[in-house]
Design a protein around this motif. Structure first.
Motif, short mmCIF file in Angstrom:
data_model
loop_
_atom_site.label_atom_id
_atom_site.label_comp_id
_atom_site.label_asym_id
_atom_site.label_seq_id
_atom_site.Cartn_x
_atom_site.Cartn_y
_atom_site.Cartn_z
N SER A 91 0.83 -1.20 0.00
CA SER A 91 0.00 0.00 0.00
C SER A 91 0.87 1.26 0.00
CB SER A 91 -0.88 -0.05 1.25
OG SER A 91 -1.42 1.20 1.50
N GLY A 92 0.52 2.21 -0.82
CA GLY A 92 1.28 3.46 -0.84
C GLY A 92 2.37 3.52 -1.90
N TYR A 93 2.60 2.41 -2.58
CA TYR A 93 3.62 2.41 -3.63
C TYR A 93 3.17 3.21 -4.86
CZ TYR A 93 7.04 -0.89 -1.72
OH TYR A 93 8.03 -1.49 -0.99
N GLY A 94 1.90 3.62 -4.85
CA GLY A 94 1.42 4.42 -5.97
C GLY A 94 1.01 3.59 -7.17
N LYS A 95 0.43 2.42 -6.91
CA LYS A 95 0.04 1.53 -8.01
C LYS A 95 -1.08 2.14 -8.85
CE LYS A 95 -0.92 -1.82 -5.10
NZ LYS A 95 -0.45 -1.32 -3.79
N THR A 96 -2.12 2.61 -8.14
CA THR A 96 -3.26 3.17 -8.87
C THR A 96 -2.85 4.46 -9.57
OG1 THR A 96 -4.64 2.26 -7.14
CG2 THR A 96 -5.67 3.79 -8.67
N PHE A 97 -2.11 5.27 -8.83
CA PHE A 97 -1.60 6.52 -9.39
C PHE A 97 -0.80 6.23 -10.66
CE2 PHE A 97 1.65 9.98 -9.25
CZ PHE A 97 0.80 11.07 -9.24
N ALA A 98 0.05 5.21 -10.60
CA ALA A 98 0.87 4.84 -11.76
C ALA A 98 -0.01 4.34 -12.91
CB ALA A 98 1.88 3.76 -11.37
N ALA A 99 -1.14 3.71 -12.57
CA ALA A 99 -1.99 3.12 -13.60
C ALA A 99 -2.78 4.17 -14.38
CB ALA A 99 -2.94 2.11 -12.97
N THR A 100 -2.92 5.39 -13.82
CA THR A 100 -3.76 6.39 -14.49
C THR A 100 -3.20 6.73 -15.88
OG1 THR A 100 -2.54 8.17 -13.41
CG2 THR A 100 -4.61 7.50 -12.39
N TYR A 101 -1.87 6.74 -15.97
CA TYR A 101 -1.26 7.16 -17.24
C TYR A 101 -1.67 6.23 -18.38
CZ TYR A 101 2.18 8.99 -20.48
OH TYR A 101 2.79 9.56 -21.56
N SER A 102 -1.42 4.95 -18.16
CA SER A 102 -1.73 3.99 -19.21
C SER A 102 -3.24 3.86 -19.43
CB SER A 102 -1.13 2.64 -18.81
OG SER A 102 -1.48 1.67 -19.73
#
Lengths: 192, 248
Positions: free
Chosen positions: B47-58
């Motif tokens: 949690s907190g690694y920014g997975k969802t945040f990272a996924a927004t781009y793609s």
């Protein structure tokens, strides 16, 4: 068949409606003619023809033969939403800043204005934080997001706010229109 | 036109971040896979690694559909949420009819489906519904979840066989922190020593780095600094958790 209540009737107009007619006529690879489509709409034959020709140029329709003197078409490439095509057959890129922000908002759930502008920007679509701030302010009035923190301002998407894939539009007449609901969800003056 | 084009480049997006690159490449692989290969994959990590945040781009680049699972979700809720996200207005009441509509819509759209908090798929046994959607629509499906997601999913052999890859999200590096500083503190030069300490305090969690950088920006704005280093920062605290408001 009983008539559907007014809010259940598809109130598609223009190209959205012509495309739906074509998808119904062309289901399972069936042929249809321009006349078949026109008969099911109340539009002028020219405006239906214009759209059919664009669809053909962009490869959504292909000619499959003739019925008498009329050209038959078949759906060559399917799409659930009406393709938006320029006269020369090139497609109008549908992803706008608002589309990008809408998708990113749903993903982030809770976010600052800067989070949204950063997450929604791609190499093709740049979302400045002023755009994000403006969009969020309008969506807050329309009840999609709520301010939940200050300094920096944090917004949260409300659980009921995910109405569908298409971004609510801030229209020039100062209202917010949700194409998923086909409804104006906020008008300037509503909360004054 | 050139002014706009100058803004629209990698430096003003999250694309250079490590996890964004990992997820983007994963989406490309499941989307462009040869027909005989399965098209599901996981992107998992703490949690907190920014997975969802990272996924927004793609997600924005590919026009992906996205749902976030909840603790209380049933089969019915899963189907209804996917249908809403796909923009299908339906009178279908049974799960099997709704599944047909989901499959048809995804097959026509040909875009990836991202399912976040996918850990609930395993605990609730809803994973087989997702497998059916994948098998019948052919749509790429990306599951985002916690570190234990692959282990939880491998209980289902048929699911295991649908996975093209399992990609772990990575803790943020100093390079990531440098890039986040460009995005979160535009116009402020943040010294590497300070960034190093911010990143260490955050223990690799991108979310915490962003909160600390918000504070750096605020300090720069209120004190009029163009450059912030350890001396400007002084003995202020770094953000180590306890977010006043979680971004996600």
């Amino acid at each position: 068949m009983p008539r559907k209540p007014i809010d259940k009737q598809g109130r598609l107009r223009g190209q959205e409606f012509y495309w739906r007619v074509m998808r119904e006529l062309g289901a399972d690879g069936a042929d249809f003619t321009l006349h078949d489509v026109h008969r099911k709409t109340s539009a002028s034959k020219d405006s239906v023809r214009g759209y059919v020709l664009r669809l053909e140029r962009a490869g959504y329709l292909e000619r499959s033969g003739k019925r008498g003197r009329e050209v038959c078409y078949r759906i060559a490439r399917d799409s659930r939403f009406a393709p938006r095509i320029r006269r020369d057959g090139s497609e109008i890129g549908t992803a706008s800043r608002q589309d990008h922000m809408w998708r990113a908002m749903k993903m982030l759930g809770r976010f600052s204005v800067r989070d949204l502008s950063v997450a929604a920007s791609t190499d093709e679509v740049h979302v400045a934080s002023t755009h994000a701030a403006g969009y969020l302010a309008r969506l807050a009035r329309a009840g999609y997001v709520r301010r939940v923190g200050h300094n920096p301002t944090i917004y949260a998407m409300l659980p009921s706010a995910n109405t569908g894939p298409r971004a609510p539009l801030i229209q020039r007449v100062k209202q917010v229109f949700d194409p998923n609901l086909n409804k104006v969800v906020w008008r300037s003056g509503d909360d004054e | 036109m050139t002014a706009t084009e100058a803004k629209v480049n990698g430096n003003s997006t999250i694309a250079p971040l490590q996890n964004v690159a990992l997820f983007t490449s994963l989406v490309r692989r499941v989307t462009e896979r040869p027909a005989h290969l399965p098209g599901m994959a996981t992107f998992h990590g703490y949690s907190g690694y920014g997975k969802t945040f990272a996924a927004t781009y793609s997600a924005n680049k590919t026009g992906a559909r996205y749902i976030e699972m909840g603790e209380s979700w049933t089969k019915k809720k899963l189907c209804a949420s996917v249908l809403t996200e796909l923009g299908v207005q339906t009178q279908a009441r049974t799960i099997s009819d709704q599944m047909d509509q989901i499959i048809e819509a995804l097959a026509v759209d040909g875009v990836p489906l991202i399912i976040d908090e996918a850990d609930y798929l395993a605990t609730k046994g809803l994973i087989n519904l997702v497998r059916e959607i994948h098998d019948k629509s052919g749509a790429p499906i990306l599951l985002i979840g916690e570190e234990g997601l692959p282990a939880a999913l491998s209980k289902w052999e048929r699911v295991h066989n649908r996975m093209l890859d399992w990609v772990p999200a990575q803790p943020s590096t100093l390079d990531d922190a440098r890039h986040l500083a460009r995005l979160y503190c535009p116009g402020v030069a943040v010294d590497d020593e300070l960034l190093q300490q911010i990143a260490e305090a955050a223990t690799g969690r991108a979310r915490r780095i962003c909160v600390s950088l918000d504070r750096v920006r605020e300090l720069a704005a209120t004190s009029g600094y163009e450059r912030v280093g350890l001396s400007e920062w002084g003995d202020r605290q770094f953000f180590r958790g306890q977010p006043p408001a979680r971004r996600k």
